[in-house]
Design a protein around this motif. Sequence first.
Motif, mmCIF file in Angstrom:
data_model
loop_
_atom_site.group_PDB
_atom_site.id
_atom_site.type_symbol
_atom_site.label_atom_id
_atom_site.label_comp_id
_atom_site.label_asym_id
_atom_site.label_seq_id
_atom_site.Cartn_x
_atom_site.Cartn_y
_atom_site.Cartn_z
ATOM 1 N N ALA A 1 31.926 39.084 27.430
ATOM 2 C CA ALA A 1 31.922 38.351 28.700
ATOM 3 C C ALA A 1 31.213 37.011 28.547
ATOM 4 O O ALA A 1 31.484 36.063 29.278
ATOM 5 C CB ALA A 1 31.247 39.174 29.796
ATOM 6 N N ILE B 1 34.821 33.334 31.079
ATOM 7 C CA ILE B 1 33.539 33.797 30.542
ATOM 8 C C ILE B 1 32.354 33.299 31.377
ATOM 9 O O ILE B 1 32.448 32.307 32.097
ATOM 10 C CB ILE B 1 33.362 33.387 29.063
ATOM 11 C CG1 ILE B 1 33.393 31.872 28.903
ATOM 12 C CG2 ILE B 1 34.402 34.057 28.188
ATOM 13 C CD1 ILE B 1 33.011 31.417 27.505
ATOM 14 N N LEU B 2 31.257 34.025 31.229
ATOM 15 C CA LEU B 2 30.051 33.716 31.999
ATOM 16 C C LEU B 2 29.168 32.785 31.180
ATOM 17 O O LEU B 2 28.753 33.126 30.073
ATOM 18 C CB LEU B 2 29.299 35.013 32.323
ATOM 19 C CG LEU B 2 30.140 36.109 32.978
ATOM 20 C CD1 LEU B 2 29.282 37.355 33.230
ATOM 21 C CD2 LEU B 2 30.759 35.622 34.287
ATOM 22 N N PRO C 1 30.793 30.157 40.880
ATOM 23 C CA PRO C 1 30.405 31.282 40.022
ATOM 24 C C PRO C 1 31.585 32.198 39.680
ATOM 25 O O PRO C 1 32.520 32.343 40.464
ATOM 26 C CB PRO C 1 29.382 32.036 40.878
ATOM 27 C CG PRO C 1 28.862 31.027 41.824
ATOM 28 C CD PRO C 1 30.002 30.104 42.122
ATOM 29 N N ARG C 2 31.507 32.746 38.487
ATOM 30 C CA ARG C 2 32.518 33.709 38.050
ATOM 31 C C ARG C 2 31.939 35.117 38.105
ATOM 32 O O ARG C 2 30.744 35.312 37.919
ATOM 33 C CB ARG C 2 32.943 33.421 36.612
ATOM 34 C CG ARG C 2 33.721 32.131 36.456
ATOM 35 C CD ARG C 2 33.983 31.834 34.993
ATOM 36 N NE ARG C 2 34.704 30.577 34.845
ATOM 37 C CZ ARG C 2 34.671 29.830 33.741
ATOM 38 N NH1 ARG C 2 33.947 30.214 32.703
ATOM 39 N NH2 ARG C 2 35.361 28.709 33.681
ATOM 40 N N VAL C 3 32.831 36.072 38.306
ATOM 41 C CA VAL C 3 32.409 37.471 38.320
ATOM 42 C C VAL C 3 33.313 38.256 37.366
ATOM 43 O O VAL C 3 34.532 38.125 37.415
ATOM 44 C CB VAL C 3 32.512 38.076 39.735
ATOM 45 C CG1 VAL C 3 32.162 39.564 39.701
ATOM 46 C CG2 VAL C 3 31.597 37.343 40.702
ATOM 47 N N VAL C 4 32.708 39.032 36.499
ATOM 48 C CA VAL C 4 33.457 39.966 35.651
ATOM 49 C C VAL C 4 33.225 41.350 36.216
ATOM 50 O O VAL C 4 32.077 41.794 36.315
ATOM 51 C CB VAL C 4 32.976 39.897 34.184
ATOM 52 C CG1 VAL C 4 33.631 40.991 33.355
ATOM 53 C CG2 VAL C 4 33.265 38.531 33.594
ATOM 54 N N LYS C 5 34.290 42.031 36.616
ATOM 55 C CA LYS C 5 34.079 43.322 37.290
ATOM 56 C C LYS C 5 35.302 44.214 37.155
ATOM 57 O O LYS C 5 36.381 43.753 36.769
ATOM 58 C CB LYS C 5 33.775 43.100 38.765
ATOM 59 C CG LYS C 5 34.927 42.410 39.513
ATOM 60 C CD LYS C 5 34.728 42.492 41.012
ATOM 61 C CE LYS C 5 35.993 42.051 41.736
ATOM 62 N NZ LYS C 5 36.078 42.523 43.095
ATOM 63 N N THR C 6 35.106 45.471 37.478
ATOM 64 C CA THR C 6 36.222 46.413 37.443
ATOM 65 C C THR C 6 36.369 47.170 38.752
ATOM 66 O O THR C 6 37.197 48.058 38.861
ATOM 67 C CB THR C 6 36.032 47.450 36.307
ATOM 68 O OG1 THR C 6 34.804 48.139 36.511
ATOM 69 C CG2 THR C 6 36.029 46.790 34.938
#
Lengths: 351, 243
Positions: free
Chosen positions: A57, A185-186, A194-199
């Motif tokens: 990430a 990517i963060l 802002p970016r968020v990586v999530k499921t």
Amino acid sequence: MAEAAVRAGCTFFAGYPITPQNEVPEYLSWRLPQAGGVFVQAESEVAAINMIFGSSAAGARSMTSSSSPGVSLKQEGISYIAGAELPCVIANVQRGGPGLGNIRASQGDYFQAVKGGGHGDYKLIVLGPAYVQELYDLTMRAFDWADYYRNPVMILSDGILGQIAEPLELTPYTPIVKLPPKDYILTGCAGRTPRVVKTLFLNPADGLVHHNDHLQEKYRRIEHELSLCEEYETADADIIIAAYGMSGRIAKGAVRKARRKGLKVGLIRPITLWPFPKEPFVRAARTASKMLVVEMSCGQFIEDVKLASECAVPVEFFGKGGGWYPMDTDILEIVESMQPCRSAPCATRKD
Amino acid sequence: MATFTRPDTLKDQITHYCPGCGHGIAHRIVAEVIDELGIREKTIGTAPVGCAVLMYDYFNVDMIECAHGRAPAVATGIKRVQPDKIVFTYQGDGDLAAIGTAETIHAANRGENITVIFINNAIYGMTGGQMAPTTICGQPTTTTPDGRGAHGEGGPIRVCELLSNLDGTCYLERTAVSTPKDVLATRRAIKKAFENQIAGKGFSMVEVLSMCPTDWKLSTQKSLEFVNNDLKKVFPLGVYKDR
Ligand SMILES: Cc1ncc(C[n+]2csc(CCOP(=O)(O)OP(=O)(O)O)c2C)c(N)n1
């Protein structure tokens, strides 16, 4: 594999010791820092794969390596990584199972690798190398495909390939595809939202359905675009052996011996195990009269062979689990017994 | 004249937290500190599994949502790849001290240069009030209806005390958000935990005793009293490590 990873630009590795793959982390523990990367010995395979979740990430080409019991522990993280569409390379140097099993070579994790393993509907790109050179080459490709498709790639090797010493040409790395920019990517949100990586997908209620649709669409695209397979002496073959990885390599020896005896035998050795190369099997089902599956497990790979050939020809099976491997002479004997009989119908061998 | 405004680090969003819950206070403190230190655009946060799973809907920073308990491992991966960024985890007690115990202890032991915000509400909030590793003896939960300790559940884990034994830890403090004075102390501690990371000093954790009226089945007022009269006895506030 470890050197290929470094040359392909891997800059983060996390792993936990387990035989028969300890050579990989041991090598990377000094080699990766030398090349400007980071090596972490994690407290468990669970932690290792979650470090990969973070490092990927954060934009690094990332890799973890383990063997069967450790890969079982990684399944949670693999599901998250696949769900979040992060790239990474995971090596499984398979050993005998179930349970603690033994440390001999095996192909018993085939289903886990190609059918899922963790929870939810996801796919890994799975590669089954049979030679050290192929392992080296595929490791480099694995990083490219992982980035290109934003998907985890598993290298499904085994304890023999993991321990073998054979000549290797250390070719330089060149990317095989034009890689898309990593716009997910963060990096801290300087100058952007802002970016968020999530499921997790709760809202709207069908958000997760759409996310799954999107994933399945990607998997269909990969199936369409990616397929590697070695075909050996198949053109006129009456009997086709299907085998991958180390059993494929041993089966190739059997085919050579059979040809010297004048027997029309060929080999299909899938190199991508997912996507499974279907087309060679469709062709084989038209031209050959029988198939023989050889695998170092108790009937996993055979299911994909039967599906790919649509059961159009009889498929026989030669395989065992628990750290067993076939001898080319045994395979040859079975192939001989499968030859069309001159007199009365003969019994075919089932092992 | 000073006016009370929303920190840049918080989005203009109504949170899903229950009335009287401590997560909202802790969020605001973290956001104020990030603003004050001017690090919003270089901060990467990790969300836990627990009531705070949706914190990325409220925080105006890059964030990643981790599997239950794995945030310290994920944060390790991020921080090692981007050591110039400020990486923090924000975890509940089930996340940090039960399912993620190994990840917590080993990240601390490695001295990872990260900041851990540990919200100890002595219960599993998100799943409806089951026993947590920090549930105190005698405290009833949905899985300890007779109170913890009656049937071999063991006692509460004191995380600050536990981690203070490890050479890798730099700063460990336990605070609360149940009185205005405690809120100020928490703010000071969290600021210090971030400053330590900026200075490259290593693993810093602030354990915040927090309220969960819904799952404690207490009024908001009684919940504050439960923290002040009961939790603080079992979990003494203070600095457990500072080097
Ligand atoms: C592997 C796994 N096990 C269990 C759960 C279910 N689960 C979600 S949140 C949670 C407990 C959260 O409690 P805590 O960490 O104390 O945070 P709180 O909700 O109280 O803020 C559990 C058990 C899960 N999501 N994943």
